[in-house]
Design a protein around this motif. Structure first.
Motif, PDB file in Angstrom:
ATOM      1  N   GLY A 170       0.411   3.618  -3.013  1.00 56.17           N
ATOM      2  CA  GLY A 170      -0.297   4.837  -2.653  1.00 56.17           C
ATOM      3  C   GLY A 170       0.516   6.098  -2.845  1.00 56.17           C
ATOM      4  O   GLY A 170      -0.043   7.176  -3.095  1.00 56.17           O
TER       5      GLY A 170
ATOM      6  N   VAL B  66      -4.971  -2.156  -4.845  1.00 53.84           N
ATOM      7  CA  VAL B  66      -4.672  -2.539  -3.474  1.00 53.84           C
ATOM      8  C   VAL B  66      -5.953  -2.898  -2.732  1.00 53.84           C
ATOM      9  O   VAL B  66      -5.980  -3.823  -1.920  1.00 53.84           O
TER      10      VAL B  66
ATOM     11  N   SER C 145     -10.407   2.770   4.242  1.00 54.58           N
ATOM     12  CA  SER C 145      -9.777   2.836   2.924  1.00 54.58           C
ATOM     13  C   SER C 145     -10.820   2.783   1.811  1.00 54.58           C
ATOM     14  O   SER C 145     -10.763   3.550   0.854  1.00 54.58           O
TER      15      SER C 145
ATOM     16  N   VAL D 170      -5.514   4.233  -0.305  1.00 57.46           N
ATOM     17  CA  VAL D 170      -4.637   3.089  -0.575  1.00 57.46           C
ATOM     18  C   VAL D 170      -3.632   2.918   0.559  1.00 57.46           C
ATOM     19  O   VAL D 170      -3.423   1.819   1.080  1.00 57.46           O
TER      20      VAL D 170
ATOM     21  N   PRO E 243       0.804  -1.234   0.000  1.00 52.45           N
ATOM     22  CA  PRO E 243       0.000   0.000   0.000  1.00 52.45           C
ATOM     23  C   PRO E 243       0.833   1.278   0.000  1.00 52.45           C
ATOM     24  O   PRO E 243       0.466   2.256  -0.643  1.00 52.45           O
TER      25      PRO E 243
END
Length: 281
Positions: A94, A244, A266, A127, A90
């Motif tokens: 991200g 993700v 999330s 993410v 992540p």
């Protein structure tokens, strides 16, 4: 972004999560990554006669993209050796969209509107929130965080080069096919130097799953490169990282790893981000 591009990118994200899940449950990650990308290169070789070759003007960007993709194929497994999969992935995925957004503004003159920019921020934060989805939280592993951010930098760099190269190539699919042939073969040859025994083991025990993962990998790349040729690079990059969340769903319902509170957080942030990226700059 149009609804068609959003759907294509989301499907590509699901494919990306799928092949990553197959790599996740494997043994030696570098050896598996090498075989998966090699199988993807074989798929691309079969597609090569049916696409137009990219314009020679795009070849320098194509070569740079191949080098960056190859670096990513090794940076990610190395990061996994220092940190947990559920945290490294992540953070690396991200952090990339924000870097792509900055790079697109600097090198492609793409400045997102306020709603789309907030969409990228929400998607990226959503993410990275998955990195906290552990009872113990983020462990104090500075090397893992640094390597994850380095991997995210690789992702951002190849995403930016991919998008610019595809726009210059004339043939978007031709660029994508040549890219996946090049990085698959280069990754395989480099890994063969010190992972030959482990790669033979992957071939004898995981050939079928590696072939499936390779097909999913190149299919995902082709779709993303096509989308970046027609939509803002930062927005496409951010939307792609919903992979993700798809991976989290796979781990919950297939691997039975549970669905913690951070996954709800999330999911909500990613949903908001998807809605905001629909606004045109």
């Amino acid at each position: 972004m149009s609804s068609e591009i959003v759907l294509v990118v989301l499907f590509a994200a699901a494919l990306n999560a799928g092949w990553n899940a197959l790599v996740k449950v494997s043994g030696d990650r570098i050896a598996t990554m090498a075989i998966v990308t090699f199988m993807g290169a074989l798929v691309s070789l079969m597609a090569l006669p049916f696409v137009e070759l990219p314009d020679p003007a795009s070849w320098p960007l194509l070569a740079l993209a191949i080098a960056l993709h190859t670096a990513y194929h090794f940076a990610l497994p190395v990061a996994y050796n220092h940190g947990d999969l559920g945290q490294v992935y992540p953070i690396s995925r991200g952090s990339a969209p924000l870097l792509v957004t900055l790079g697109a503004a600097a090198f492609a003159g793409e400045v997102l509107g306020i709603p789309s920019l907030f969409g990228v921020i929400f998607l990226s934060a959503g993410v990275m929130a998955l990195a906290f989805d552990r009872k113990s939280g983020l462990r104090r592993r500075p090397h893992a965080v640094l390597l994850a951010l380095l991997t995210g930098t690789c992702i951002a760099a190849y995403t930016l080069v991919d998008g610019l190269g595809a726009r210059q190539a004339g043939s978007v699919l031709g660029f994508a096919v040549c890219l996946t042939i090049g990085d698959g073969l280069l990754t395989f040859l480099i890994a063969l130097i010190w992972k030959a025994r482990e790669m033979r083991s992957v071939v004898t025990t995981q050939l079928g799953s590696s072939a499936l993962a390779g097909a999913m990998q190149v299919g995902s790349y082709w779709m993303i490169i096509w989308a970046m040729a027609y939509a803002p690079l930062g927005a496409v990059s951010a939307l792609r990282e919903t992979s993700v969340l798809f991976a989290a769903l796979i781990s919950t319902f297939i691997l039975k790893e549970g669905f913690g509170v951070w996954r709800f957080v999330s999911a909500g942030m990613i949903a908001c981000g998807i809605g905001l990226t629909r606004f045109k700059p």
